[in-house]
Design a protein around this motif. Sequence first.
Motif, PDB file in Angstrom:
ATOM      1  N   ALA A  12       1.974  13.189  -5.169  1.00 29.54           N
ATOM      2  CA  ALA A  12       0.779  12.841  -4.563  1.00 29.54           C
ATOM      3  C   ALA A  12       0.886  11.485  -4.308  1.00 29.54           C
ATOM      4  O   ALA A  12       0.166  10.963  -3.219  1.00 29.54           O
ATOM      5  N   GLN A  13       1.719  10.695  -4.956  1.00 32.20           N
ATOM      6  CA  GLN A  13       1.938   9.211  -4.270  1.00 32.20           C
ATOM      7  C   GLN A  13       2.344   9.149  -3.020  1.00 32.20           C
ATOM      8  O   GLN A  13       1.969   8.433  -2.179  1.00 32.20           O
ATOM      9  N   LEU A  14       3.561   9.957  -2.651  1.00 33.40           N
ATOM     10  CA  LEU A  14       4.150  10.227  -1.516  1.00 33.40           C
ATOM     11  C   LEU A  14       3.049  10.698  -0.458  1.00 33.40           C
ATOM     12  O   LEU A  14       2.784  10.216   0.696  1.00 33.40           O
ATOM     13  N   ALA A  15       2.142  11.432  -0.933  1.00 32.33           N
ATOM     14  CA  ALA A  15       1.081  12.230   0.343  1.00 32.33           C
ATOM     15  C   ALA A  15       0.253  11.090   0.482  1.00 32.33           C
ATOM     16  O   ALA A  15      -0.199  11.015   1.711  1.00 32.33           O
ATOM     17  N   ARG A  16      -0.114  10.156  -0.572  1.00 36.13           N
ATOM     18  CA  ARG A  16      -1.238   9.212  -0.679  1.00 36.13           C
ATOM     19  C   ARG A  16      -0.518   7.851   0.573  1.00 36.13           C
ATOM     20  O   ARG A  16      -1.410   7.469   1.567  1.00 36.13           O
ATOM     21  N   ALA A  17       0.681   7.620   0.184  1.00 38.72           N
ATOM     22  CA  ALA A  17       1.088   6.797   1.175  1.00 38.72           C
ATOM     23  C   ALA A  17       1.463   7.224   2.800  1.00 38.72           C
ATOM     24  O   ALA A  17       0.922   6.434   3.546  1.00 38.72           O
ATOM     25  N   LEU A  18       1.388   8.567   2.881  1.00 40.06           N
ATOM     26  CA  LEU A  18       1.456   8.847   4.227  1.00 40.06           C
ATOM     27  C   LEU A  18       0.060   9.230   4.730  1.00 40.06           C
ATOM     28  O   LEU A  18       0.052   8.824   6.168  1.00 40.06           O
ATOM     29  N   ILE A  19      -0.946   9.509   4.096  1.00 40.89           N
ATOM     30  CA  ILE A  19      -2.269   9.481   4.671  1.00 40.89           C
ATOM     31  C   ILE A  19      -2.816   8.037   5.046  1.00 40.89           C
ATOM     32  O   ILE A  19      -3.234   7.871   6.023  1.00 40.89           O
ATOM     33  N   ALA A  20      -2.346   6.886   4.147  1.00 40.89           N
ATOM     34  CA  ALA A  20      -2.812   5.730   4.342  1.00 40.89           C
ATOM     35  C   ALA A  20      -1.904   5.386   5.758  1.00 40.89           C
ATOM     36  O   ALA A  20      -2.543   4.614   6.645  1.00 40.89           O
ATOM     37  N   ALA A  21      -0.809   5.654   5.938  1.00 34.52           N
ATOM     38  CA  ALA A  21      -0.087   5.257   7.084  1.00 34.52           C
ATOM     39  C   ALA A  21      -0.647   5.983   8.522  1.00 34.52           C
ATOM     40  O   ALA A  21      -0.958   5.158   9.371  1.00 34.52           O
ATOM     41  N   ARG A  22      -1.166   7.282   8.205  1.00 32.00           N
ATOM     42  CA  ARG A  22      -1.671   7.827   9.301  1.00 32.00           C
ATOM     43  C   ARG A  22      -3.024   7.182   9.618  1.00 32.00           C
ATOM     44  O   ARG A  22      -3.269   7.007  10.805  1.00 32.00           O
ATOM     45  N   ALA A  23      -3.845   6.979   8.515  1.00 30.59           N
ATOM     46  CA  ALA A  23      -5.142   6.244   8.731  1.00 30.59           C
ATOM     47  C   ALA A  23      -4.941   4.850   9.516  1.00 30.59           C
ATOM     48  O   ALA A  23      -5.912   4.406  10.306  1.00 30.59           O
ATOM     49  N   ALA A  24      -3.566   4.283   9.375  1.00 29.54           N
ATOM     50  CA  ALA A  24      -3.457   2.830   9.832  1.00 29.54           C
ATOM     51  C   ALA A  24      -2.655   3.135  11.205  1.00 29.54           C
ATOM     52  O   ALA A  24      -2.205   2.055  12.111  1.00 29.54           O
ATOM     53  N   ASP A  25      -2.225   4.331  11.702  1.00 31.19           N
ATOM     54  CA  ASP A  25      -1.542   4.593  13.006  1.00 31.19           C
ATOM     55  C   ASP A  25      -0.278   4.022  12.879  1.00 31.19           C
ATOM     56  O   ASP A  25       0.363   3.875  13.925  1.00 31.19           O
ATOM     57  N   VAL A  26       0.373   4.455  11.695  1.00 34.14           N
ATOM     58  CA  VAL A  26       1.857   3.998  11.319  1.00 34.14           C
ATOM     59  C   VAL A  26       2.532   5.265  11.350  1.00 34.14           C
ATOM     60  O   VAL A  26       2.698   6.015  10.413  1.00 34.14           O
ATOM     61  N   PRO A  27       3.613   5.375  12.243  1.00 30.74           N
ATOM     62  CA  PRO A  27       4.448   6.567  11.881  1.00 30.74           C
ATOM     63  C   PRO A  27       5.486   6.523  10.683  1.00 30.74           C
ATOM     64  O   PRO A  27       5.565   5.343  10.147  1.00 30.74           O
ATOM     65  N   VAL A  28       5.759   7.612  10.319  1.00 30.14           N
ATOM     66  CA  VAL A  28       6.293   7.629   8.825  1.00 30.14           C
ATOM     67  C   VAL A  28       7.694   8.430   8.958  1.00 30.14           C
ATOM     68  O   VAL A  28       7.916   9.298   9.674  1.00 30.14           O
ATOM     69  N   LEU A  29       8.551   8.166   8.119  1.00 28.08           N
ATOM     70  CA  LEU A  29       9.834   8.772   7.904  1.00 28.08           C
ATOM     71  C   LEU A  29      10.185   8.627   6.243  1.00 28.08           C
ATOM     72  O   LEU A  29       9.433   7.837   5.622  1.00 28.08           O
ATOM     73  N   ILE A  30      10.679   9.876   5.800  1.00 27.56           N
ATOM     74  CA  ILE A  30      10.879   9.904   4.481  1.00 27.56           C
ATOM     75  C   ILE A  30      12.479   9.895   4.146  1.00 27.56           C
ATOM     76  O   ILE A  30      13.260  10.361   5.056  1.00 27.56           O
ATOM     77  N   GLY A  31      13.004   9.099   3.371  1.00 26.22           N
ATOM     78  CA  GLY A  31      14.317   8.802   3.133  1.00 26.22           C
ATOM     79  C   GLY A  31      14.544   9.764   1.510  1.00 26.22           C
ATOM     80  O   GLY A  31      13.668   9.341   0.615  1.00 26.22           O
ATOM     81  N   LEU A  32      15.426  10.695   1.586  1.00 34.17           N
ATOM     82  CA  LEU A  32      15.709  11.258   0.320  1.00 34.17           C
ATOM     83  C   LEU A  32      16.803  10.640  -0.182  1.00 34.17           C
ATOM     84  O   LEU A  32      18.174  11.330   0.371  1.00 34.17           O
ATOM     85  N   ASN A  33      17.006   9.887  -1.204  1.00 32.08           N
ATOM     86  CA  ASN A  33      18.188   9.396  -1.805  1.00 32.08           C
ATOM     87  C   ASN A  33      19.009  10.132  -2.959  1.00 32.08           C
ATOM     88  O   ASN A  33      18.317  10.699  -3.441  1.00 32.08           O
ATOM     89  N   LYS A  34      20.182   9.642  -3.089  1.00 33.82           N
ATOM     90  CA  LYS A  34      20.757  10.290  -4.406  1.00 33.82           C
ATOM     91  C   LYS A  34      21.020  11.747  -4.013  1.00 33.82           C
ATOM     92  O   LYS A  34      21.137  12.503  -5.150  1.00 33.82           O
ATOM     93  N   ILE A  35      21.569  12.152  -2.965  1.00 31.01           N
ATOM     94  CA  ILE A  35      21.801  13.466  -2.684  1.00 31.01           C
ATOM     95  C   ILE A  35      23.314  14.122  -3.302  1.00 31.01           C
ATOM     96  O   ILE A  35      23.641  15.096  -3.147  1.00 31.01           O
ATOM     97  N   ASP A  36      23.819  12.964  -3.778  1.00 26.85           N
ATOM     98  CA  ASP A  36      25.141  13.176  -4.616  1.00 26.85           C
ATOM     99  C   ASP A  36      24.927  13.828  -5.797  1.00 26.85           C
ATOM    100  O   ASP A  36      25.735  14.359  -6.571  1.00 26.85           O
ATOM    101  N   LEU A  37      23.637  13.816  -6.507  1.00 29.74           N
ATOM    102  CA  LEU A  37      23.334  14.145  -7.737  1.00 29.74           C
ATOM    103  C   LEU A  37      22.849  15.643  -7.857  1.00 29.74           C
ATOM    104  O   LEU A  37      22.299  16.179  -6.719  1.00 29.74           O
ATOM    105  N   PRO A  38      23.096  16.341  -8.936  1.00 28.93           N
ATOM    106  CA  PRO A  38      22.850  17.733  -8.910  1.00 28.93           C
ATOM    107  C   PRO A  38      21.089  17.953  -8.806  1.00 28.93           C
ATOM    108  O   PRO A  38      20.283  16.814  -9.184  1.00 28.93           O
TER     109      PRO A  38
END
Length: 305
Positions: free
Chosen positions: A103-129
Motif C-alpha cells: 500500500a505504501q508503494l502504491a501510494r507513493a506511485l499515485i502521488a508521483a503520478r499526480a505530480a507528473d513525476v515518472p517512477v521506477l522501482i528498485g528491488l534490492n537484496k535479490i541475493d536473499l531467499p
Amino acid sequence: MSAEARAPEHGAAALVVATFGRHVLVETPAGRRVHCQTRGKKSDLVVGDRVRWQPAGDGGVVTGLLPRRNLLFRRDEWRSKSFAANLDQLLYLVAVQPPSSEAQLARALIAARAADVPVLIGLNKIDLPGAAGARERLAPYAAMGVPVVELALKADPAAARERLAPLLAARVTLLLGPSGMGKSTLVNRLVPGAEAQVGEISRALNAGRHTTTRSTWYWLDDERRGALIDSPGFQEFGLRQVEPARLAALMPDLAAHAAGCRFTNCTHRQEPGCAVRAAAEAGLVSASRLRIYAELYEELSATAW
Ligand SMILES: Nc1nc2c(ncn2[C@@H]2O[C@H](COP(=O)(O)OP(=O)(O)O)[C@@H](O)[C@H]2O)c(=O)[nH]1
Ligand SMILES: [Mg+2]
Ligand SMILES: [Zn+2]
C-alpha cells in the motif's frame, strides 16, 4: 566577456540543496554554496527549488522562488509534507527482506503520478531467499509499465552500479522507500564522497543533528548533472491531495479498464457492470491493487471536497 559572465552571481537562479526551518543552503551555478535566510516566518522551500537570492551579511537572503516544474508531497489529515521539487523521476526502493507494505508503494506511485513525476522501482537484496516471490509481487507494477530494477546493492555493488548508473545519469532522482530496504547503502555505493557531501551541508547549516531528518541533495558526478535526493522515512503516506473521483485515473492498471464500466462515474466499488472489478475477477487486475484502491477511496472520501 559575455554578459552572463559579467552578471553578479546572485542574479542567476540558485538551487536549494538543503533546508532547515527558515534557513536554506543554496548552490550557485558556479557551484558555490551560500547559507541563506528566507523571508517570512517559515520557509516553504524544498530541496530542488530554484530561487533568486541576494547577498546579506556572511550569506544571503532568498528573494524569490522560480516556478516549480513539479512538487512531490504527501498530505494527511493535518498537514502536507513536501519531499522535493523539480524532479525527473522517483526511485522507490523495496527489498526481498524485510517485507514492506504494498500500500505504501502504491501510494507513493499515485502521488508521483499526480505530480507528473515518472517512477521506477528498485528491488534490492535479490541475493536473499524469496527473490522469486518478491518479483512476483511486483509483477503488476512491471505490467503497468513501471521499470523494476533488480539489485543487490551490498552483495553485488558492481552490478547494481552498472544497472543504476544509466538510469540515474543526468537526471534528478528522488530516492524513497521504507527503512531497511537499502537506501543508505545505495547512496554510499553510488554517490562519490557521500559522507563529505552530507558533512558540508551539516557544517553550512550548523545543524548536523538535524540533517538526517531532512531531504539531502547529492551530486552523482563532478559535472553536477545527475543528482540523487535522499529523503527521510515516513510512517504514513497520506494522499489527501487526491480527489477520490480522480484516484482510479492515477492507477494505470485500473484505469485501463474504466472505459468499459456501465456508468461513466463508476467508482469501481459496488456499481453493476463495473469493468474494473470484472477485470480483477478475471485476473487482469491484481486483487491487492483493487483492495488498495477501495481502501484509499474510503480514506479520501472522508475529506470534504
Ligand atoms: N543481503 C543484503 N543485504 C543488504 C543489501 N543491501 C543492503 N543490505 C542490508 O540491509 C540493511 C538496511 O540497509 P540500509 O542501507 O541501512 O537501508 P535504509 O534503511 O533503507 O537506508 C543493512 O543491514 C544493509 O547491510 C543487499 O544487497 N543484500
Ligand atoms: Mg538509511
Ligand atoms: Zn467501474
